[in-house]
Motif scaffolding. Structure first.
Motif, PDB file in Angstrom:
ATOM      1  N   ILE A 188       0.863  -1.305   0.034  1.00  0.00           N
ATOM      2  CA  ILE A 188       0.002   0.362   0.277  1.00  0.00           C
ATOM      3  C   ILE A 188       0.778   1.503   0.054  1.00  0.00           C
ATOM      4  O   ILE A 188       0.516   2.257  -0.738  1.00  0.00           O
ATOM      5  CB  ILE A 188      -1.031   0.074   1.222  1.00  0.00           C
ATOM      6  CG1 ILE A 188      -1.774  -1.438   1.358  1.00  0.00           C
ATOM      7  CG2 ILE A 188      -1.704   1.220   1.355  1.00  0.00           C
ATOM      8  CD1 ILE A 188      -2.334  -1.524   2.589  1.00  0.00           C
ATOM      9  N   GLU A 189       1.940   1.214   0.773  1.00  0.00           N
ATOM     10  CA  GLU A 189       2.639   2.340   0.862  1.00  0.00           C
ATOM     11  C   GLU A 189       3.466   2.505  -0.313  1.00  0.00           C
ATOM     12  O   GLU A 189       3.912   3.712  -0.877  1.00  0.00           O
ATOM     13  CB  GLU A 189       3.717   2.239   2.134  1.00  0.00           C
ATOM     14  CG  GLU A 189       3.115   2.131   3.453  1.00  0.00           C
ATOM     15  CD  GLU A 189       2.333   3.536   3.713  1.00  0.00           C
ATOM     16  OE1 GLU A 189       3.144   4.643   3.461  1.00  0.00           O
ATOM     17  OE2 GLU A 189       1.226   3.614   4.381  1.00  0.00           O
ATOM     18  N   ARG A 190       3.943   1.519  -0.915  1.00  0.00           N
ATOM     19  CA  ARG A 190       4.547   1.545  -2.222  1.00  0.00           C
ATOM     20  C   ARG A 190       3.792   2.214  -3.145  1.00  0.00           C
ATOM     21  O   ARG A 190       4.156   2.978  -4.042  1.00  0.00           O
ATOM     22  CB  ARG A 190       4.799   0.033  -2.664  1.00  0.00           C
ATOM     23  CG  ARG A 190       5.687  -0.086  -4.050  1.00  0.00           C
ATOM     24  CD  ARG A 190       5.835  -1.442  -4.581  1.00  0.00           C
ATOM     25  NE  ARG A 190       6.396  -2.348  -3.492  1.00  0.00           N
ATOM     26  CZ  ARG A 190       7.784  -2.276  -3.553  1.00  0.00           C
ATOM     27  NH1 ARG A 190       8.468  -1.554  -3.916  1.00  0.00           N
ATOM     28  NH2 ARG A 190       8.090  -3.085  -2.397  1.00  0.00           N
ATOM     29  N   ALA A 191       2.610   1.653  -3.382  1.00  0.00           N
ATOM     30  CA  ALA A 191       1.569   2.527  -4.408  1.00  0.00           C
ATOM     31  C   ALA A 191       1.364   3.726  -3.991  1.00  0.00           C
ATOM     32  O   ALA A 191       1.336   4.647  -5.147  1.00  0.00           O
ATOM     33  CB  ALA A 191       0.437   1.608  -4.514  1.00  0.00           C
ATOM     34  N   ALA A 192       1.154   4.344  -2.863  1.00  0.00           N
ATOM     35  CA  ALA A 192       0.957   5.589  -2.548  1.00  0.00           C
ATOM     36  C   ALA A 192       2.340   6.501  -2.949  1.00  0.00           C
ATOM     37  O   ALA A 192       2.009   7.410  -3.511  1.00  0.00           O
ATOM     38  CB  ALA A 192       0.694   5.842  -0.982  1.00  0.00           C
ATOM     39  N   ARG A 193       3.440   5.833  -2.423  1.00  0.00           N
ATOM     40  CA  ARG A 193       4.650   6.720  -2.918  1.00  0.00           C
ATOM     41  C   ARG A 193       4.852   6.627  -4.575  1.00  0.00           C
ATOM     42  O   ARG A 193       5.080   7.819  -5.099  1.00  0.00           O
ATOM     43  CB  ARG A 193       5.762   6.039  -2.255  1.00  0.00           C
ATOM     44  CG  ARG A 193       6.022   6.833  -1.029  1.00  0.00           C
ATOM     45  CD  ARG A 193       6.945   5.881  -0.273  1.00  0.00           C
ATOM     46  NE  ARG A 193       6.634   6.582   1.025  1.00  0.00           N
ATOM     47  CZ  ARG A 193       5.802   6.343   2.069  1.00  0.00           C
ATOM     48  NH1 ARG A 193       4.909   5.633   1.861  1.00  0.00           N
ATOM     49  NH2 ARG A 193       5.707   7.042   2.992  1.00  0.00           N
ATOM     50  N   ALA A 194       4.452   5.539  -5.271  1.00  0.00           N
ATOM     51  CA  ALA A 194       4.637   5.767  -6.664  1.00  0.00           C
ATOM     52  C   ALA A 194       3.961   6.483  -7.345  1.00  0.00           C
ATOM     53  O   ALA A 194       4.050   7.473  -8.186  1.00  0.00           O
ATOM     54  CB  ALA A 194       4.462   4.246  -7.223  1.00  0.00           C
ATOM     55  N   SER A 195       2.586   6.805  -6.599  1.00  0.00           N
ATOM     56  CA  SER A 195       1.691   7.654  -7.520  1.00  0.00           C
ATOM     57  C   SER A 195       2.235   9.292  -7.148  1.00  0.00           C
ATOM     58  O   SER A 195       1.742   9.852  -8.223  1.00  0.00           O
ATOM     59  CB  SER A 195       0.056   7.463  -6.830  1.00  0.00           C
ATOM     60  OG  SER A 195       0.193   7.743  -5.494  1.00  0.00           O
ATOM     61  N   ALA A 196       2.936   9.460  -6.131  1.00  0.00           N
ATOM     62  CA  ALA A 196       3.012  11.052  -6.034  1.00  0.00           C
ATOM     63  C   ALA A 196       4.107  11.380  -7.190  1.00  0.00           C
ATOM     64  O   ALA A 196       4.061  12.323  -7.423  1.00  0.00           O
ATOM     65  CB  ALA A 196       3.878  11.104  -4.642  1.00  0.00           C
ATOM     66  N   GLN A 197       4.915  10.214  -7.671  1.00  0.00           N
ATOM     67  CA  GLN A 197       5.742  10.564  -8.716  1.00  0.00           C
ATOM     68  C   GLN A 197       5.150  10.236 -10.108  1.00  0.00           C
ATOM     69  O   GLN A 197       6.119  10.682 -10.936  1.00  0.00           O
ATOM     70  CB  GLN A 197       6.888   9.822  -8.613  1.00  0.00           C
ATOM     71  CG  GLN A 197       7.832   9.925  -7.083  1.00  0.00           C
ATOM     72  CD  GLN A 197       8.150  11.409  -6.714  1.00  0.00           C
ATOM     73  OE1 GLN A 197       8.685  12.020  -7.855  1.00  0.00           O
ATOM     74  NE2 GLN A 197       7.870  11.774  -5.783  1.00  0.00           N
ATOM     75  N   ALA A 198       3.963   9.929 -10.067  1.00  0.00           N
ATOM     76  CA  ALA A 198       3.335   9.364 -11.334  1.00  0.00           C
ATOM     77  C   ALA A 198       3.031  10.461 -12.521  1.00  0.00           C
ATOM     78  O   ALA A 198       2.619  11.485 -11.872  1.00  0.00           O
ATOM     79  CB  ALA A 198       2.339   8.453 -11.142  1.00  0.00           C
ATOM     80  N   ASP A 199       3.154  10.303 -13.672  1.00  0.00           N
ATOM     81  CA  ASP A 199       2.444  11.267 -14.627  1.00  0.00           C
ATOM     82  C   ASP A 199       0.929  10.898 -14.819  1.00  0.00           C
ATOM     83  O   ASP A 199       0.104  11.861 -14.789  1.00  0.00           O
ATOM     84  CB  ASP A 199       2.924  10.979 -16.027  1.00  0.00           C
ATOM     85  CG  ASP A 199       4.208  11.485 -16.115  1.00  0.00           C
ATOM     86  OD1 ASP A 199       4.814  12.239 -15.198  1.00  0.00           O
ATOM     87  OD2 ASP A 199       5.204  11.393 -17.090  1.00  0.00           O
ATOM     88  N   LEU A 200       0.810   9.707 -14.733  1.00  0.00           N
ATOM     89  CA  LEU A 200      -0.691   9.177 -14.813  1.00  0.00           C
ATOM     90  C   LEU A 200      -0.843   8.399 -13.577  1.00  0.00           C
ATOM     91  O   LEU A 200      -0.479   7.033 -13.240  1.00  0.00           O
ATOM     92  CB  LEU A 200      -0.959   8.272 -16.120  1.00  0.00           C
ATOM     93  CG  LEU A 200      -2.508   7.957 -16.291  1.00  0.00           C
ATOM     94  CD1 LEU A 200      -3.377   8.871 -16.344  1.00  0.00           C
ATOM     95  CD2 LEU A 200      -2.322   6.842 -17.267  1.00  0.00           C
ATOM     96  N   VAL A 201      -2.001   8.552 -12.694  1.00  0.00           N
ATOM     97  CA  VAL A 201      -2.657   7.667 -11.809  1.00  0.00           C
ATOM     98  C   VAL A 201      -3.940   7.225 -12.135  1.00  0.00           C
ATOM     99  O   VAL A 201      -4.833   7.957 -12.431  1.00  0.00           O
ATOM    100  CB  VAL A 201      -2.603   8.495 -10.178  1.00  0.00           C
ATOM    101  CG1 VAL A 201      -3.306   7.429  -9.342  1.00  0.00           C
ATOM    102  CG2 VAL A 201      -1.330   8.963  -9.900  1.00  0.00           C
ATOM    103  N   ILE A 202      -4.057   5.931 -12.366  1.00  0.00           N
ATOM    104  CA  ILE A 202      -5.351   5.156 -12.671  1.00  0.00           C
ATOM    105  C   ILE A 202      -5.900   4.863 -11.436  1.00  0.00           C
ATOM    106  O   ILE A 202      -5.515   3.957 -10.672  1.00  0.00           O
ATOM    107  CB  ILE A 202      -5.018   4.066 -13.698  1.00  0.00           C
ATOM    108  CG1 ILE A 202      -4.412   4.385 -14.917  1.00  0.00           C
ATOM    109  CG2 ILE A 202      -6.447   3.207 -13.858  1.00  0.00           C
ATOM    110  CD1 ILE A 202      -3.809   3.324 -15.578  1.00  0.00           C
TER     111      ILE A 202
END
Ligand code: SF4
Length: 917
Positions: A373-387
């Protein structure tokens, strides 16, 4: 051809039951004989709960090939049918039911062969897992043991094997940029690829979307676009083009929110055209993000593996651990964990492995740095597109932990579902089940269960010992929480022995709901409800006492929040970074609970006084199969788009709502007025932009709407007979849609055997012990299969091609006359409101039929009286024919042929309305 495993194999379908013995001879047998045989010697079976249902023997056990598959091929897709298993293993599919037992023996042999092979991709960890599974008495363990060799070096266990996520700096604000139309068009061309057919509708759509990303000119006034996008215009790339261009130029994050998992999957694959899988620095430009309750919680899994789960559930935990080390992202619901795995084990096994109840201890968790969960949250902060999905976007906006991570540019695809998602996100329900969750969160579980489920005191032990005021607040909250319902509350209510103010109130809710039940026994076994009005004095008094009890819980929780804040601000020496993060996490979950209790108090507070016209309140007893499972008081916003506008729209910079059915098509044409009203924009005084692109599909020649007029409403035998004959005429490929589970079950019960004997398998939601996603996979995989279901299928099935040739609705999808519906109907224009709802449902259901330009088929409504004013729900030029069942069957058997039809029947042949509203 692999050597078959010489063990008996059993298969049971609606058409019969077959057993193949170890020597390779197959015979048909009765259900009773099959049960005896399976009890004597464990047999190979496929999907034990399904076979158990077919045999009518719930205790059936055996060697389930699905469990074996999950162990040997974790995180690998397989449709859980004989044909699906054959495909997954590269074997020949069985030609008939009686060939299935032989396939099971061969499939088992093939899987064991893989275990022996050097190329087994998922070998890592298998030997160690098998040792644990042997201890857990997994039936397959003995069979597998000789085929899995002990590794030379000890295998690392899951928790040391998973990679850690990296902390990354906050992303700076996105640049304020304007994109001109030619740039958007060029980007669209790049994404669609050279030589792609030029689609003007898609270009216009992409340019309209581009405007949403322009800099905002006033605070709290986002750009809003309502975009009606007919099926097949290429909507996804139409919005991904401007989104990717903006993300690249502005260095910002775009959120695309969907309602169904199907669309998430499709988006994930289409986004590959705009973004690589990974950036040069290893980060992900595209991230799929879901609510935390979807992901595996490693701490829960560790507890389960170390004795928290017993019996069959312990086996599930081992298989989930196997999966976790191969999973892409730890998503258990709709990710790469097979949807069928959970249905093979006791209920709620999967749910207990997720973080359903917000018990996460964040940095206090030993697996925090590996947490999915923490991994997904962190990755989304750096993402161009969050689905993401609608619910997550709204929850994130309402109570997200991190302001910087709140979405500011949002595309709501499947925008017609935003209302529904807002309705549940902003709802309040004070029910026994909810209250007991709160109690457990504060006090911890009552029974001495193994595992880490602990109350507030244990989670904040260090704070309590350091800070006296904090410690006292924890104690006071625990004492006050004794007033909440505890285990066995439903039984006590039944016995008239309610304990504490909340249980007493729930007892009164139950008594009053039954007293006022007006369903005349029609709802026997299903949920009943009554409005929260004209409540007797003693009820109001009980509500007042419950409200006071809740306030007594809330006050110390608020105090505790203040103490935690003080500790973080004036940090003691012992508070390291991890401790700080843990306290931050605790503050966040506290704030959420405080809000929840506050909402309950205000709900109770209103019960005695004048009602608030913004809300609809009611009392309900939830039942399933005549068993009560929850009781409570419910509150919904009359218009949930009001809080949506405040919480989601207002803070955003650009928002789009798009769908093929965003606008209603009434008899007078497209109705933008109701689409604007339903978007929430009037509440923040934003004038939305509107765009519309028509579907390029040739509905006139590829679809027919058949309204069958000679099946009387309420005549269940005739309804069942009609379904059976439609499925026979179509040769399967029929999606049957119902508005009531009861009727669905009756119809299924009457026709499944007959169809199975004709080689036409019939599956059904609410009947087969299979999750909905897997049912759709099964349906998609077999063009002769048919599927019966309710709402979720009407909205979420994406089955292009041969497998779906006909949609058959049991009648006009009238809304359920609930208290909530009555209030919204009154506020929304009476019958006009209902008409809009029904047209939207019809349009959605019709939308299942034609998914690509090569699709064709029939849409059948079994309705003696289908009002003409609803016909505009179907795309223009779609032929609509009223006819008898016999005539309809003939047309279905012949298939859709535009040439024949245009020569033989008028495009529209409609009687006058037969029932006035
Ligand atoms: S950080 Fe929270 S959600 Fe993640 S594994 Fe630990 S307890 Fe579970």
């Amino acid at each position: 051809m692999p050597a078959p495993l010489p063990l008996p194999a059993l298969h049971s379908s609606h058409a019969g039951t077959w057993l193949r013995d170890a020597n390779g001879s197959t015979r048909g047998l009765s259900k009773g004989e099959a049960i005896m045989a399976a009890a004597d010697t464990p047999a190979l079976i496929l999907n034990a709960p399904l076979v158990a249902t077919r045999l009518g023997y719930p205790d059936l056990s055996g060697l389930d090939l699905l469990e074996l598959y999950a162990f040997v091929f974790p995180a690998k897709f397989c449709v859980p049918t004989p044909k699906g298993l054959a495909h997954a293993l590269g074997l020949e599919e069985p030609a008939s039911d009686d060939a299935v037992p032989a396939l099971l023996q061969t499939a088992a042999g093939a899987i064991l062969e893989v275990c022996e092979s050097e190329n087994w991709e998922q070998r890592d960890g298998a030997w160690s897992a098998l040792q644990s599974l042997t201890k857990a008495r997994w039936p397959w363990a003995q069979v597998l043991a000789p085929h899995i060799r002990k590794p030379e070096r000890a295998e690392r266990w899951l928790f040391s094997k998973l990679p850690e996520w990296d902390e990354s700096p906050e992303r700076p604000q996105p640049a304020q940029i304007m994109m001109d139309d030619s740039e958007v068009e060029a980007q669209l061309e790049r994404l669609t690829g050279e030589g792609a057919e030029r689609r003007d509708g898609q270009r216009a759509y992409a340019k309209a979307v581009g405007k949403v990303f322009a800099p905002r000119s006033s605070q709290k006034l986002p750009h809003v676009l309502l975009a009606q996008a007919g099926t097949g215009i290429g909507k996804t790339l139409g919005y991904l083009a401007p989104s990717s261009l903006w993300a690249e130029s502005a260095k910002g994050t775009v959120w695309v929110s969907t309602f169904t998992k199907n669309l998430q999957r499709q988006l994930r694959s289409e986004s590959r055209r705009a973004w690589p899988e990974k950036r040069a620095d290893g980060t992900q430009p595209v991230v799929v993000r879901k609510g935390r309750e979807n992901y595996l919680c490693l701490l829960n899994l560790e507890d389960a593996l170390q004795g928290g789960f017993g019996g069959r559930a312990a086996i599930l935990a081992q298989l989930v651990a196997r999966w976790a080390s191969f999973s892409r992202d730890g998503d258990m619901i709709g990710g790469d964990l097979p949807g069928w795995l959970g249905t093979l084990y006791p209920k709620r096994g999967i749910a207990a492995l997720t973080d359903q109840r917000g018990e996460c201890v964040y940095a206090g968790c030993p697996h925090y740095r590996k947490c999915f969960i923490e991994r997904a949250a962190r990755a989304s902060a750096q993402a161009d597109l969050v689905i993401a999905n609608h619910a997550l976007v709204m929850i994130n906006a309402a109570r997200g932990r991190d302001h910087a991570q709140r979405p500011s540019r949002i595309i709501f695809d499947e925008g017609h579902h935003v209302f529904q998602a807002a309705d549940s996100t902003f709802a309040a329900a004070l029910t026994g089940a909810e209250a007991i969750e709160l109690r457990r969160w504060i006090i911890g579980p009552e029974r001495k269960t193994k595992g880490r489920r602990r109350g507030l005191a244990a989670r904040l032990a260090d704070v309590a010992s350091y800070d006296d005021a904090g410690g006292e607040a924890v104690e006071a909250a625990i004492e006050a929480a004794q007033a909440l319902p505890s285990d066995g509350w439903l039984q006590r209510l039944n016995d008239g022995e309610a304990y504490g103010p909340l249980e007493k109130l729930l007892g009164a809710v139950r008594a009053l709901t039954y007293a006022r039940d007006e369903s005349g026994g029609q709802e026997a076994g299903y949920g009943i409800e009554t409005e929260a009005a004209q409540l007797p004095g003693n009820f109001v008094q009980l509500a007042g006492e419950a409200e006071e009890a809740l306030a007594r819980i809330r006050h110390p929780l608020v105090k505790l929040g203040v103490r935690l804040e003080a500790i973080v601000e004036d940090a003691p020496d012992w508070l390291d970074g991890q401790g700080r993060a843990r306290i931050e996490g605790a503050r966040h979950s506290l704030a959420w609970r405080v809000d929840l209790i506050g909402a309950w108090e205000s709900l109770l507070n209103r019960l005695g006084g004048p009602s608030d016209p913004q809300f609809v309140d009611w009392l309900a007893v939830d039942r399933s199969d005549a068993r009560e499972f929850d009781i409570g008081i419910h509150r919904r916003w009359l218009d949930p788009m009001k809080p949506f506008a405040k919480v989601v729209l207002e803070p955003s910079h650009g928002v789009m709502l798009t769908s093929a059915t965003l606008t209603d098509r009434g008899p007078d044409g497209k109705d933008w007025e109701s689409a604007v009203a339903a978007s929430g924009t009037p509440y923040i005084e934003v004038k939305p932009q509107m765009s519309s692109a028509e579907s390029p599909f040739d509905y006139a020649n590829r679809a027919e709407v058949l309204i069958v007029t000679d099946i009387k409403r309420g005549d269940l035998p005739a309804l069942a007979g009609a379904y059976a004959r439609i499925i026979e005429a179509a040769g399967g490929g029929v999606l049957g849609l119902f508005t009531a589970i009861r009727r669905l079950r009756v119809v299924h019960g009457r026709i499944a055997d007959r169809l199975a004997r004709a080689g036409l398998p019939l599956f059904a939601q609410h009947v087969d012990p299979i999750d909905t996603g897997t049912l759709v996979d099964i349906f998609r995989d077999d063009p002769r299969a048919s599927l019966l279901g309710t709402d979720a299928l009407r909205d979420g099935v994406d089955v292009p091609g041969e497998s779906l040739r006909c949609v058959a609705m049991e009648g006009v999808p009238w809304p359920k006359p609930s208290i909530l519906h009555r209030a919204r109907r009154a506020a929304g224009g009476g019958s006009a409101y209902d008409d809009r709802l029904i047209r939207a449902r019809l349009a959605q259901a019709f939308g299942r039929l034609i998914r690509s330009k090569d699709d064709k088929g029939h849409f059948i409504v079994l309705s003696a009286a289908f009002p003409s004013r609803l016909l505009s729900a179907f795309p223009e030029r779609t032929p609509v024919i009223r006819l008898t069942l016999e005539e309809a069957l003939q047309r279905v058997a012949e298939g859709v042929s535009g040439e024949r039809r245009s020569a033989e029947v008028p495009a529209l042949d409609i009687d006058e309305d037969e029932i006035p509203f």
